[in-house]
Design a protein around this motif. Structure first.
Motif, PDB file in Angstrom:
ATOM      1  N   LEU A 114       1.060  -1.599  -0.134  1.00 18.59           N
ATOM      2  CA  LEU A 114      -0.130  -0.434   0.053  1.00 18.59           C
ATOM      3  C   LEU A 114       1.327   1.457  -0.064  1.00 18.59           C
ATOM      4  CD1 LEU A 114      -3.021  -0.374   2.152  1.00 18.59           C
ATOM      5  CD2 LEU A 114      -3.268  -0.249  -0.010  1.00 18.59           C
ATOM      6  N   PRO A 115       1.727   1.595   0.948  1.00 19.00           N
ATOM      7  CA  PRO A 115       2.614   2.871   0.808  1.00 19.00           C
ATOM      8  C   PRO A 115       2.937   2.857  -0.983  1.00 19.00           C
ATOM      9  CG  PRO A 115       3.398   1.294   2.747  1.00 19.00           C
ATOM     10  CD  PRO A 115       2.632   0.286   1.688  1.00 19.00           C
ATOM     11  N   GLY A 116       3.490   1.930  -1.736  1.00 16.45           N
ATOM     12  CA  GLY A 116       4.114   2.212  -2.751  1.00 16.45           C
ATOM     13  C   GLY A 116       2.693   2.726  -3.682  1.00 16.45           C
ATOM     14  N   ILE A 117       1.547   1.792  -2.999  1.00 13.76           N
ATOM     15  CA  ILE A 117       0.652   2.022  -4.312  1.00 13.76           C
ATOM     16  C   ILE A 117       0.745   3.414  -4.297  1.00 13.76           C
ATOM     17  CG2 ILE A 117      -2.903   1.806  -4.686  1.00 13.76           C
ATOM     18  CD1 ILE A 117      -1.104  -1.063  -4.091  1.00 13.76           C
ATOM     19  N   ALA A 118       0.389   3.932  -2.949  1.00 14.29           N
ATOM     20  CA  ALA A 118       0.082   5.466  -2.262  1.00 14.29           C
ATOM     21  C   ALA A 118       0.696   6.315  -3.255  1.00 14.29           C
ATOM     22  CB  ALA A 118      -0.456   5.774  -1.505  1.00 14.29           C
ATOM     23  N   SER A 119       1.839   6.046  -2.620  1.00 15.66           N
ATOM     24  CA  SER A 119       2.834   7.233  -3.413  1.00 15.66           C
ATOM     25  C   SER A 119       3.112   7.149  -4.655  1.00 15.66           C
ATOM     26  CB  SER A 119       4.364   7.257  -2.452  1.00 15.66           C
ATOM     27  OG  SER A 119       4.557   6.041  -3.470  1.00 15.66           O
ATOM     28  N   GLY A 120       2.195   6.203  -5.305  1.00 16.73           N
ATOM     29  CA  GLY A 120       2.670   6.076  -7.117  1.00 16.73           C
ATOM     30  C   GLY A 120       4.026   5.651  -7.566  1.00 16.73           C
TER      31      GLY A 120
END
Length: 383
Positions: A114-120
């Motif tokens: 999720l952190p990478g998904i949220a940051s793009g």
């Protein structure tokens, strides 16, 4: 008629979204069209401005806001800016893929992805369609055989949005090929998985900057820990998300139709023929009166569907009605508006031409119009 879907907070967010598309997308979109793919920086720029993964918890970098109206604004503003390809890339990530990562993951998976998904930094895609299985989702043939602590995937997917850029692909597989619906599972395939290859970035009639790819799996080993939810429950997870996916497509469709009408209204007041603006001709007035009425009436139904989704009341049949009506309207309105541009409407430097080309796919992806009508007919008890 005034729309009452949005609050002042949403209106402020719309300003942010509109500025984002104007600064980060519009200057690059022609190049992306030529290259057949958007830059990965589109996603990181969106992430930096808080325009991704609204529903993801704050501890994972999301906004922690379960309000699909923010998603809707992102979709509408992409159509307003006439950057459908970029808009689809982002809405696929936000509206269609994100629920799998928020709802079907355990805590360790959330922390991992999720952190990478949220940051793009991690771009997502979902792979359902196969060369021999489109509308018949239960008929997929890509298999995932469990061998110890890995699944071994074999098969192919096609027409996969974000297929070239994606780092995380939610893949529909058969973990029990002897079954149809009950034999399907979802696994996340990561970018560098051995045996996972990307085929062609397909050249399409429209949406030229949207990477739509073929994906191939040849003895691709995926950790069992990349399973989403429970084995054999994949079909249910997919169908549970389809109403939101189809509503997102409907929102894009009606927003594109609105943009087409607005562009045409400006054009016909400036363009002259036979010594007067073509806006003075009765045919022009009737065409635009009809298009305006259809768009506004449809808009209010779509807005009601957004509220129903928020309340947990949006049914599969209601989403199907929204999707087929709005996308068929999108095709019809853009075609009629383009006609009023005359020869200029066929020149791609005019936005109406891009809207026309991009509209053709919308009655096909996310479930064809024919499938939508079948869903509605079943809801009427016609089986």
């Amino acid at each position: 008629m005034r729309r009452d879907l949005y609050t002042e907070e949403h209106d402020l967010f719309r300003q942010t979204a509109r500025a984002f598309y104007a600064k980060e997308v519009v200057p690059h979109h022609e190049r992306w069209d030529d290259e057949g793919i958007v830059d990965r920086s589109l996603f990181t720029a969106a992430g930096a401005q808080g325009l991704l993964a609204f529903q993801a918890p704050e501890r994972f970098g999301g906004a922690g806001v379960d309000d699909f109206r923010f998603n809707a604004i992102m979709v509408e503003e992409a159509q307003h800016a006439v950057v459908s390809s970029a808009g689809l890339s982002l809405s696929l990530h936000n509206d269609i893929c994100l629920p799998y990562f928020t709802e079907q993951t355990h805590d360790a998976q959330k922390e991992r992805w999720l952190p990478g998904i949220a940051s793009g930094e991690l771009i997502t895609a979902v792979a359902m369609t196969e060369p021999g299985a489109g509308s018949d989702l239960a008929g997929i043939r890509t298999t995932a055989e469990r061998r110890g602590d890995v699944y071994v995937l074999n098969g192919s997917k096609t027409f996969i949005t974000n297929g070239i850029n994606a780092d995380l692909v939610v893949v529909a597989v058969k973990t029990d090929p002897s079954q149809r619906h009950r034999g399907m599972s979802l696994v996340v395939v990561e970018r560098d998985t051995p045996g996972f290859e990307r085929g062609r970035n397909l050249h399409k009639v429209g949406l030229h900057a949207q990477d739509t790819a073929e994906l191939h799996f040849t003895d691709a080993e995926v950790p069992v820990d990349n399973l989403l939810g429970e084995e054999g429950e994949g079909f249910g997870y997919l169908t549970a998300n389809l109403a939101q996916e189809r509503l997102s497509i409907a929102i894009a469709g009606i927003a594109a139709a609105r943009t087409a009408v607005d562009l045409t209204l400006r054009y016909v007041t400036e363009r002259e023929a036979f010594g007067q603006p073509i806006a003075r001709f009765q045919n022009t007035q009737f065409v635009l009166a009809e298009c305006e009425t259809e768009v506004e009436v449809t808009q209010h139904y779509i807005d009601r569907c957004v509220l129903a989704l928020a309340a947990g009341e949006l049914t599969a049949a209601d989403a199907a009605k929204a999707k087929w009506w709005a996308t068929e309207l999108q095709k019809r309105v853009t075609d009629r508006c383009l006609q009023l541009f005359g020869g200029y409407g066929y020149v791609t430097e005019y936005p109406i031409a891009r809207l026309y080309a991009d509209a053709r796919i919308t009655t096909i992806y996310g479930g064809t119009t024919e499938i939508m009508k079948t869903i509605i007919a079943k809801d009427l008890g016609l089986r």
